[in-house]
Enzyme design. Structure first.
Site: not given
Ligand code: GLN
Length: 192
Positions: A77, A174, A176
């Site tokens: 992410c 994610h 995890e």
């Molecule tokens: N929206 C976050 C970003 O742009 C990422 C979100 C997440 O890691 N769940 O950094």
């Protein structure tokens, strides 16, 4: 085998717990010297601007780039955003993966969702089989990939959410946050 989790901000404890469950030794990384004896590193989800700014402040940007040139690195992410070469915005990035990533591509927090993904490279292990439960929280999308980048998974509409470039991995979601340990196992096998 000793795996690091970048512990500046975000969901690093959750990664640590899964890695330990799989029998790996885990170290939290906050300073350049914490990278020295690691075999691989996970950059967690969280807020990529915060992770980037803190990495810059702690003098971690260059050491992380050097690490990623030699050893397995996996960004989930926000971590995937941090690994990308191109996001069309100005914020500190490692720029190690030849991918174009769009932040918050699915909308706001309220648009977060779960999806069952087909990820053929995972196969079945640890009692888990079939589709992979993936949690997307204000997730980024991988809009474009360079030549050496292998697509590991797409949503049913074809949008890319997991990629591998040699020893580097990036996932929009994610892994995890569910009990399914197959993606972490895949990463550990890549390190071996
Ligand atoms: N929206 C976050 C970003 O742009 C990422 C979100 C997440 O890691 N769940 O950094």
């Amino acid at each position: 085998m000793k795996i690091g989790v970048l512990a500046l901000q975000g969901a690093f404890i959750e990664h640590q717990k899964i890695l330990e469950k799989l029998g790996a030794k885990v170290a939290q990384v906050r300073l350049p010297e914490h990278l020295i004896d690691l075999d691989g590193l996970i950059i967690p989800g969280g807020e990529s601007t915060t992770i980037g700014k803190m990495a810059e402040e702690y003098g971690l940007l260059e050491p992380l780039q050097q690490f990623g040139k030699q050893k397995p690195l996996w960004g989930t992410c926000a971590g995937a955003i941090f690994l990308a070469k191109n996001i069309g915005l100005h914020q500190p990035l490692l720029g190690l993966m030849d991918i174009t990533v769009e932040r918050n591509a699915f909308g706001r927090q309220i648009d977060s969702f779960e999806a069952e993904l087909s990820i053929p490279c995972l196969g079945s292990s640890n009692g888990y089989t079939g589709l992979f439960p993936a949690v997307f929280i204000r997730a980024p999308l991988i809009n474009d990939v360079g030549e050496g980048v292998e697509v590991l998974s797409k949503l049913t509409d074809g949008r890319i959410v997991a990629v591998r470039q040699g020893h580097l991995l990036a996932t929009s979601f994610h892994p995890e946050l569910t009990g399914d340990t197959r993606f972490h196992k895949y990463f550990l096998e890549l390190i071996k």
